[in-house]
Write an enzyme that holds these catalytic residues in place. Structure first.
Site, PDB file in Angstrom:
ATOM      1  N   LYS A 164       0.908  -1.323   0.056  1.00 31.98           N
ATOM      2  CA  LYS A 164       0.117   0.002  -0.139  1.00 31.98           C
ATOM      3  C   LYS A 164       0.935   1.096  -0.137  1.00 31.98           C
ATOM      4  CE  LYS A 164      -1.700   1.932   3.635  1.00 31.98           C
ATOM      5  NZ  LYS A 164      -0.775   2.855   3.772  1.00 31.98           N
ATOM      6  N   ASP A 165       2.027   1.179   0.352  1.00 33.43           N
ATOM      7  CA  ASP A 165       2.925   2.369   0.396  1.00 33.43           C
ATOM      8  C   ASP A 165       3.811   2.378  -0.988  1.00 33.43           C
ATOM      9  OD1 ASP A 165       2.114   2.827   3.071  1.00 33.43           O
ATOM     10  OD2 ASP A 165       4.058   1.647   3.842  1.00 33.43           O
ATOM     11  N   THR A 170      -5.790   8.833  13.716  1.00 35.66           N
ATOM     12  CA  THR A 170      -5.486   8.324  12.436  1.00 35.66           C
ATOM     13  C   THR A 170      -4.581   9.310  11.792  1.00 35.66           C
ATOM     14  OG1 THR A 170      -5.988   7.166  10.503  1.00 35.66           O
ATOM     15  CG2 THR A 170      -7.601   8.777  11.255  1.00 35.66           C
ATOM     16  N   SER A 175      -4.661   8.949   8.211  1.00 33.59           N
ATOM     17  CA  SER A 175      -5.045   8.476   6.962  1.00 33.59           C
ATOM     18  C   SER A 175      -6.520   9.151   6.518  1.00 33.59           C
ATOM     19  CB  SER A 175      -5.369   6.821   6.845  1.00 33.59           C
ATOM     20  OG  SER A 175      -6.248   6.790   5.775  1.00 33.59           O
ATOM     21  N   ARG A 191      -8.476   8.738   4.198  1.00 34.49           N
ATOM     22  CA  ARG A 191      -9.572   7.639   3.874  1.00 34.49           C
ATOM     23  C   ARG A 191     -10.483   7.049   5.374  1.00 34.49           C
ATOM     24  NH1 ARG A 191      -9.349   2.688   5.194  1.00 34.49           N
ATOM     25  NH2 ARG A 191      -7.047   2.425   5.097  1.00 34.49           N
ATOM     26  N   ARG A 192      -9.533   7.231   6.188  1.00 35.66           N
ATOM     27  CA  ARG A 192      -9.941   6.705   7.519  1.00 35.66           C
ATOM     28  C   ARG A 192     -10.886   7.386   8.367  1.00 35.66           C
ATOM     29  NH1 ARG A 192      -4.298   3.365   8.985  1.00 35.66           N
ATOM     30  NH2 ARG A 192      -4.953   1.333   8.169  1.00 35.66           N
ATOM     31  N   VAL A 215       3.548   1.802  15.328  1.00 38.24           N
ATOM     32  CA  VAL A 215       2.422   1.310  15.990  1.00 38.24           C
ATOM     33  C   VAL A 215       2.268   1.471  17.675  1.00 38.24           C
ATOM     34  CG1 VAL A 215       1.101  -1.159  16.627  1.00 38.24           C
ATOM     35  CG2 VAL A 215       1.893  -0.607  14.305  1.00 38.24           C
ATOM     36  N   THR A 269       3.651   3.661  19.536  1.00 44.39           N
ATOM     37  CA  THR A 269       3.591   4.918  19.667  1.00 44.39           C
ATOM     38  C   THR A 269       1.994   5.363  19.626  1.00 44.39           C
ATOM     39  OG1 THR A 269       5.555   5.825  18.748  1.00 44.39           O
ATOM     40  CG2 THR A 269       3.829   7.292  18.914  1.00 44.39           C
ATOM     41  N   ARG A 270       1.437   4.803  18.618  1.00 38.18           N
ATOM     42  CA  ARG A 270      -0.159   5.096  18.527  1.00 38.18           C
ATOM     43  C   ARG A 270      -0.925   4.238  19.601  1.00 38.18           C
ATOM     44  NH1 ARG A 270      -1.275   6.176  12.467  1.00 38.18           N
ATOM     45  NH2 ARG A 270       1.072   6.712  11.757  1.00 38.18           N
ATOM     46  N   CYS A 277      -2.072  11.104  -2.463  1.00 36.39           N
ATOM     47  CA  CYS A 277      -1.845  10.707  -1.251  1.00 36.39           C
ATOM     48  C   CYS A 277      -3.136  11.370  -0.179  1.00 36.39           C
ATOM     49  CB  CYS A 277      -0.471  11.194  -0.590  1.00 36.39           C
ATOM     50  SG  CYS A 277      -0.336  12.787  -0.489  1.00 36.39           S
TER      51      CYS A 277
END
Length: 320
Positions: free
Chosen positions: A74-75, A118, A120, A122-123, A143, A145-146, A231
């Site tokens: 996806k990147d 998030t 993103s 899209r999200r 991950v 950190t979030r 993006c």
């Protein structure tokens, strides 16, 4: 084999290396490459999207510093990189998004005005489409950190990719997994791409190639390419291969989640799966554009379709 230095990138590269070694007996040396995106604390949108993470790896491959590089698919920008090809696409991990919340709450159970993180667009659109009362917070970081922002109480929840959580052994942090038919994810999410130099013969890659995954993600990425989506484009796509049928659905969201456009089509796989996948993606994108996708996605604070960019999401640490 080269990879970025994050825990998630190293985990997924280690998985690929182990799979090749198990199948062929050949030991793989892993080389860590640091990209501009890893060094900078600026927003990924200002840096140019997720292509900034792929570029340093690709430069190392072209320079002969490694023979293979591993990307989260996806990147990877949809535009081909001169002199490089995708040598293998292993079987896809779970493509769904996961909500990781305090106290194990689902999206419906989050309190009014809850803070959800998030990076993103899209999200963001999907969250606001279902819960317009939420305060969606733009975040970066790996991950851990979030997830730490939830544990500390700074956020009520974050949305991450189930694939990334699985590869890190952290899927137990998920309080809810969103169904793909209701919550499509980024084209290629959950899949990996092993990139090589054009003309190199590396037969060991055949041991990890998974043709149905390659066909599915090619269809998803074909939608993104045909839309010329940048993006900051809130676009989700899901393709599946069942027997000799390829089915593809894609959704374009208004950035604030107030509206969306979707299209679903199927095609028979008759030999040249890659061509069928590309044509199906183009057909879905054409229908979306005819229905007004470009105008829809250009509405809202995050912008939308941007032909100057070449990748469809910019949440690299959470979007694996």
């Amino acid at each position: 084999m080269a990879t970025r230095g994050s825990a998630l990138a190293r985990a997924q590269t280690g998985h690929v290396a182990a799979a090749i070694t198990e199948a062929t007996g050949i030991e793989i040396e892993i080389v860590i490459i640091t990209s501009e995106g890893d060094r900078s604390t600026e927003s990924l949108a200002s840096l140019g999207g997720t292509g900034v993470f792929a570029s340093a790896l690709r430069e190392a491959l072209v320079a002969g510093e490694c023979d293979l590089i591993v990307h989260s698919l996806k990147d990877l920008p949809t535009e081909p990189y001169p002199g490089l090809v995708i040598g293998a696409v292993p079987e896809r991990e779970d493509a769904r998004d996961a909500l990781c919340s305090r106290d194990g709450l689902t999206l419906d159970e989050l309190p009014q005005g809850a803070r959800v993180g998030t990076g993103s667009p899209r999200r963001v659109a999907q969250l606001l489409a279902l819960r317009p009362d939420l305060e969606v917070v733009d975040i970066r970081g790996n991950v851990d950190t979030r997830l730490g922002k939830v544990a500390s109480g700074e956020l009520d929840a974050v949305v991450l990719a189930a694939a990334g959580l699985t590869r890190l052994g952290r899927l137990d942090a998920a309080s809810e997994l969103f169904a793909l038919d209701l919550w499509p994810t980024a084209p290629g999410q959950g899949a990996l791409a092993i990139e090589t130099r054009e003309g190199d013969s590396i037969p060991e890659l055949l041991s990890i190639e998974h043709q149905p995954t390659r066909t599915a993600v090619l269809a998803e990425r074909s939608v993104l390419s045909a839309l010329e989506a940048g993006c900051a484009a809130p676009v989700g796509a899901t393709a599946t291969v069942s027997g000799d049928e390829l089915r593809l659905s894609a959704t374009v969201y208004q950035a604030d989640g107030a509206a969306e456009l979707g299209c679903e089509r199927a095609a028979a796989l008759f030999g040249d799966d890659h061509l069928v996948a590309e044509l199906l993606g183009q057909a879905v994108a054409t229908q979306l554009l005819e229905d007004g996708a470009a105008e829809l996605a250009a509405v809202g604070p995050l912008g939308g379709l941007d032909a100057s960019s070449d990748t469809g999401s910019f949440d690299p640490e959470a979007g694996r």
